[in-house]
Write a protein that holds these residues in place. Structure first.
Motif, PDB file in Angstrom:
ATOM      1  N   PRO A   1       0.796  -1.234   0.000  1.00  0.00           N
ATOM      2  CA  PRO A   1       0.000   0.000   0.000  1.00  0.00           C
ATOM      3  C   PRO A   1       0.826   1.282   0.000  1.00  0.00           C
ATOM      4  O   PRO A   1       0.308   2.343  -0.334  1.00  0.00           O
ATOM      5  N   ARG A   2       2.121   1.199   0.368  1.00  0.00           N
ATOM      6  CA  ARG A   2       2.944   2.403   0.399  1.00  0.00           C
ATOM      7  C   ARG A   2       3.776   2.561  -0.868  1.00  0.00           C
ATOM      8  O   ARG A   2       4.754   3.298  -0.893  1.00  0.00           O
ATOM      9  N   ASN A   3       3.355   1.899  -1.936  1.00  0.00           N
ATOM     10  CA  ASN A   3       3.968   2.079  -3.241  1.00  0.00           C
ATOM     11  C   ASN A   3       3.461   3.388  -3.827  1.00  0.00           C
ATOM     12  O   ASN A   3       2.317   3.477  -4.277  1.00  0.00           O
ATOM     13  N   ALA A   4       4.299   4.406  -3.856  1.00  0.00           N
ATOM     14  CA  ALA A   4       3.872   5.711  -4.361  1.00  0.00           C
ATOM     15  C   ALA A   4       3.564   5.666  -5.850  1.00  0.00           C
ATOM     16  O   ALA A   4       2.687   6.389  -6.329  1.00  0.00           O
ATOM     17  N   ASN A   5       4.290   4.815  -6.580  1.00  0.00           N
ATOM     18  CA  ASN A   5       3.949   4.654  -7.992  1.00  0.00           C
ATOM     19  C   ASN A   5       2.544   4.086  -8.136  1.00  0.00           C
ATOM     20  O   ASN A   5       1.777   4.501  -9.004  1.00  0.00           O
ATOM     21  N   GLY A   6       2.200   3.135  -7.274  1.00  0.00           N
ATOM     22  CA  GLY A   6       0.864   2.567  -7.305  1.00  0.00           C
ATOM     23  C   GLY A   6      -0.204   3.594  -6.972  1.00  0.00           C
ATOM     24  O   GLY A   6      -1.245   3.673  -7.637  1.00  0.00           O
ATOM     25  N   SER A   7       0.028   4.387  -5.941  1.00  0.00           N
ATOM     26  CA  SER A   7      -0.953   5.408  -5.574  1.00  0.00           C
ATOM     27  C   SER A   7      -1.063   6.465  -6.676  1.00  0.00           C
ATOM     28  O   SER A   7      -2.151   6.971  -6.962  1.00  0.00           O
ATOM     29  N   HIS A   8       0.061   6.768  -7.298  1.00  0.00           N
ATOM     30  CA  HIS A   8       0.062   7.724  -8.399  1.00  0.00           C
ATOM     31  C   HIS A   8      -0.762   7.204  -9.567  1.00  0.00           C
ATOM     32  O   HIS A   8      -1.618   7.914 -10.110  1.00  0.00           O
ATOM     33  N   PHE A   9      -0.537   5.960  -9.937  1.00  0.00           N
ATOM     34  CA  PHE A   9      -1.254   5.414 -11.088  1.00  0.00           C
ATOM     35  C   PHE A   9      -2.737   5.192 -10.768  1.00  0.00           C
ATOM     36  O   PHE A   9      -3.592   5.287 -11.646  1.00  0.00           O
TER      37      PHE A   9
ATOM     38  N   THR B   1     -13.709  12.123  -9.000  1.00  0.00           N
ATOM     39  CA  THR B   1     -13.084  13.234  -8.281  1.00  0.00           C
ATOM     40  C   THR B   1     -13.176  13.073  -6.773  1.00  0.00           C
ATOM     41  O   THR B   1     -12.173  13.195  -6.057  1.00  0.00           O
ATOM     42  N   ALA B   2     -14.353  12.802  -6.254  1.00  0.00           N
ATOM     43  CA  ALA B   2     -14.528  12.684  -4.800  1.00  0.00           C
ATOM     44  C   ALA B   2     -13.711  11.530  -4.242  1.00  0.00           C
ATOM     45  O   ALA B   2     -13.038  11.666  -3.205  1.00  0.00           O
ATOM     46  N   ALA B   3     -13.755  10.390  -4.927  1.00  0.00           N
ATOM     47  CA  ALA B   3     -12.998   9.219  -4.465  1.00  0.00           C
ATOM     48  C   ALA B   3     -11.501   9.487  -4.536  1.00  0.00           C
ATOM     49  O   ALA B   3     -10.741   9.089  -3.641  1.00  0.00           O
ATOM     50  N   GLY B   4     -11.060  10.170  -5.583  1.00  0.00           N
ATOM     51  CA  GLY B   4      -9.645  10.483  -5.725  1.00  0.00           C
ATOM     52  C   GLY B   4      -9.153  11.415  -4.639  1.00  0.00           C
ATOM     53  O   GLY B   4      -8.087  11.202  -4.047  1.00  0.00           O
ATOM     54  N   ARG B   5      -9.932  12.448  -4.365  1.00  0.00           N
ATOM     55  CA  ARG B   5      -9.550  13.384  -3.302  1.00  0.00           C
ATOM     56  C   ARG B   5      -9.471  12.675  -1.954  1.00  0.00           C
ATOM     57  O   ARG B   5      -8.529  12.877  -1.177  1.00  0.00           O
ATOM     58  N   ALA B   6     -10.454  11.824  -1.692  1.00  0.00           N
ATOM     59  CA  ALA B   6     -10.486  11.125  -0.406  1.00  0.00           C
ATOM     60  C   ALA B   6      -9.301  10.173  -0.278  1.00  0.00           C
ATOM     61  O   ALA B   6      -8.680  10.073   0.792  1.00  0.00           O
ATOM     62  N   TYR B   7      -8.986   9.475  -1.359  1.00  0.00           N
ATOM     63  CA  TYR B   7      -7.882   8.508  -1.313  1.00  0.00           C
ATOM     64  C   TYR B   7      -6.553   9.210  -1.025  1.00  0.00           C
ATOM     65  O   TYR B   7      -5.817   8.818  -0.107  1.00  0.00           O
ATOM     66  N   LEU B   8      -6.238  10.261  -1.785  1.00  0.00           N
ATOM     67  CA  LEU B   8      -4.955  10.932  -1.578  1.00  0.00           C
ATOM     68  C   LEU B   8      -4.917  11.705  -0.260  1.00  0.00           C
ATOM     69  O   LEU B   8      -3.853  11.828   0.358  1.00  0.00           O
ATOM     70  N   ALA B   9      -6.049  12.213   0.189  1.00  0.00           N
ATOM     71  CA  ALA B   9      -6.081  12.900   1.482  1.00  0.00           C
ATOM     72  C   ALA B   9      -5.678  11.953   2.605  1.00  0.00           C
ATOM     73  O   ALA B   9      -5.028  12.359   3.586  1.00  0.00           O
ATOM     74  N   LYS B  10      -6.035  10.701   2.467  1.00  0.00           N
ATOM     75  CA  LYS B  10      -5.675   9.704   3.477  1.00  0.00           C
ATOM     76  C   LYS B  10      -4.253   9.187   3.276  1.00  0.00           C
ATOM     77  O   LYS B  10      -3.549   8.901   4.247  1.00  0.00           O
ATOM     78  N   TRP B  11      -3.815   9.078   2.021  1.00  0.00           N
ATOM     79  CA  TRP B  11      -2.528   8.453   1.715  1.00  0.00           C
ATOM     80  C   TRP B  11      -1.348   9.397   1.897  1.00  0.00           C
ATOM     81  O   TRP B  11      -0.278   9.001   2.362  1.00  0.00           O
ATOM     82  N   MET B  12      -1.506  10.657   1.575  1.00  0.00           N
ATOM     83  CA  MET B  12      -0.380  11.588   1.501  1.00  0.00           C
ATOM     84  C   MET B  12       0.271  11.965   2.833  1.00  0.00           C
ATOM     85  O   MET B  12       1.488  12.200   2.872  1.00  0.00           O
ATOM     86  N   PRO B  13      -0.439  12.079   3.944  1.00  0.00           N
ATOM     87  CA  PRO B  13       0.207  12.548   5.170  1.00  0.00           C
ATOM     88  C   PRO B  13       1.415  11.727   5.618  1.00  0.00           C
ATOM     89  O   PRO B  13       2.319  12.264   6.273  1.00  0.00           O
ATOM     90  N   ASP B  14       1.466  10.451   5.297  1.00  0.00           N
ATOM     91  CA  ASP B  14       2.592   9.616   5.702  1.00  0.00           C
ATOM     92  C   ASP B  14       3.675   9.516   4.634  1.00  0.00           C
ATOM     93  O   ASP B  14       4.615   8.744   4.773  1.00  0.00           O
ATOM     94  N   TYR B  15       3.543  10.300   3.564  1.00  0.00           N
ATOM     95  CA  TYR B  15       4.511  10.244   2.468  1.00  0.00           C
ATOM     96  C   TYR B  15       5.527  11.364   2.634  1.00  0.00           C
ATOM     97  O   TYR B  15       5.167  12.546   2.656  1.00  0.00           O
ATOM     98  N   ASP B  16       6.796  11.010   2.775  1.00  0.00           N
ATOM     99  CA  ASP B  16       7.878  11.968   2.993  1.00  0.00           C
ATOM    100  C   ASP B  16       7.902  12.993   1.857  1.00  0.00           C
ATOM    101  O   ASP B  16       7.943  12.633   0.679  1.00  0.00           O
ATOM    102  N   ASP B  17       7.888  14.270   2.196  1.00  0.00           N
ATOM    103  CA  ASP B  17       7.809  15.293   1.150  1.00  0.00           C
ATOM    104  C   ASP B  17       9.104  15.437   0.355  1.00  0.00           C
ATOM    105  O   ASP B  17       9.162  16.186  -0.628  1.00  0.00           O
TER     106      ASP B  17
END
Length: 428
Positions: free
Chosen positions: A191-199, A210-226
């Motif tokens: 689940p922490r494959n950034a390429n996977g989340s990107h694709f 749109t709504a599902a995409g926003r919700a998914y990245l809102a949950k996924w991004m906080p733990d992704y090193d900037d």
């Protein structure tokens, strides 16, 4: 002989070097921060590890450390005596890449993976829309990418990385449902494959979720090193969905903190292209874009891409210069653009100049011949919607309303359902 995590024999006598190399592979394939450090640890544990130095070069390249990358690959080349044939060919491909010969590198990699399909760091060079096939400048490169990942897929079994790469190929050839199914399978494994989340974000964009995409990245991004390679680009996806929702506050918040120069920590090509794209799409959607934003981005483009040759970057640099009123910079691109799709960049640059001066007939004349083969410029369908929307906007400005609506419905039907163009919405 030791083996890497994909079962390939590697010439090193150090368990520590092997372990660090495997860690680096996993971080690199998943788009997570720490790749440079992991491969650095590998060569520190075994300075004679040729593949470790080649991987270190690849990681440095992706971190925009080009001088260091060239030094590392030269070291790798000096250590190939006594390694396996696979390793020698692997290092030679990276050496060719760092020598600035992408077409030759692609041929080497495609030949190499016929014999060594699980040589993952070599195979990776031809995957993704930003890889050697994606930036080939060829008509039909999306189908070529699909053929490439399709041929590799049976050799990888239930491998999360390979599934995510093939899922993107499916997405970019219009097979959205199949793409989403395979991507979900990949992300269930890692689940922490950034390429996977990107694709997955791309597939959701193509499906209009749109709504599902926003919700998914809102949950996924906080733990992704900037500091990770895809952080700024995934933030662009968040900004794009905020724009689609009319959430202006969220749009500019994420742009300023993670997409645009000064906030983003990504590669210059991503910072330039994503920022130019979101500024222009915001403008097309009817949101004001401060002139200072375009001016700063034009300066950024001039600093990092002063010469033409990277067509995808040149396209967005031209847009930035046009909107900033930097006529000399824009003229230089329009007159000198070279590279894998320089012949398309030149008329696009002229079109952006015409658009900036509201010369809609000339803009249409320059854009029309480009639209048939703009996949040659590189980037994903979502990224090339910049041109699709620009073209439709020009048609609307010329009062060719029915043609504009028909063009969007035929070429990008998902966008036609809720057109992200203020002028088209007002004419509905």
């Amino acid at each position: 002989m030791r083996k890497d995590c994909y079962g390939n024999t590697i010439t090193t006598s150090s368990d520590a070097a092997r372990d660090a190399y495997d860690t680096g592979i996993q971080l690199f394939l998943s788009g997570n921060y720490g790749t440079v450090e992991a491969f650095s640890d590998a060569v520190a544990a075994d300075p004679g590890f040729a593949l470790g130095h080649a991987a270190f070069a690849r990681a440095q390249m992706m971190a925009a450390q080009m001088d260091a990358a060239k030094t590392s690959v030269a070291t790798a080349m000096s250590l190939t005596k006594g390694v396996t044939a696979r390793e020698a060919a692997h290092v030679a491909a990276f050496d060719m890449l760092l020598a600035g010969k992408p077409a030759q590198t692609r041929r080497m990699v495609e030949e190499h993976v016929r014999s060594y399909p699980r040589d993952v760091l070599a195979a990776q060079m031809c995957t993704n829309v930003f890889g050697l096939i994606g930036f080939s400048g060829e008509v039909g490169r999306e189908a070529a990418l699909l053929a490439y990942t399709n041929a590799l897929l049976p050799h990888y079994g239930e491998d999360w990385w390979m599934m995510s790469m093939h899922a993107l190929s499916l997405c970019e050839t219009g097979q959205t449902d199949a793409s989403i199914m395979l991507m979900e399978k990949s992300l269930a494994i890692e689940p922490r494959n950034a390429n996977g989340s990107h694709f997955k974000a791309h597939a959701q964009y193509e499906a209009g979720e749109t709504a599902a995409g926003r919700a998914y990245l809102a949950k996924w991004m906080p733990d992704y090193d900037d500091r990770s390679v895809l952080h700024s680009h995934l933030s662009w996806h968040q900004a794009l969905w905020a724009l689609a929702d009319g959430d202006e506050k969220a749009l500019w918040s994420v742009v300023d903190s993670a997409v645009a120069p000064g906030g983003a920590k990504g590669l210059p090509i991503n910072v330039l292209t994503d920022t130019a794209a979101i500024y222009h799409r915001a403008d097309l959607a009817g949101l004001p874009v401060a002139p200072e934003r375009w001016s700063a981005l034009s300066d950024y483009a001039a600093q990092f891409f002063p010469e033409t040759g990277q067509s995808f970057a040149d396209l967005h640099a031209a847009l930035s210069h046009a909107m900033a009123g930097e006529g000399e910079r824009l003229a230089y691109i329009a007159e000198t653009a070279k590279g894998f799709a320089g012949d398309l960049v030149r008329p696009i640059a002229r079109a952006f100049k015409a658009i900036a001066h509201e010369n809609w007939p000339d803009a249409l004349d320059d854009l029309t011949p480009v639209m048939a083969t703009h996949e040659r410029l590189g980037g994903s369908r979502a990224q090339r919607d910049l041109l699709e929307l620009t073209y439709v906007n020009v048609l609307m400005r010329l009062n060719r309303i029915d043609e504009a609506k028909r063009t969007l419905a035929l070429r990008r039907p998902e966008l036609a359902k809720s057109p992200p163009l203020a002028i088209l919405q007002s004419a509905a």
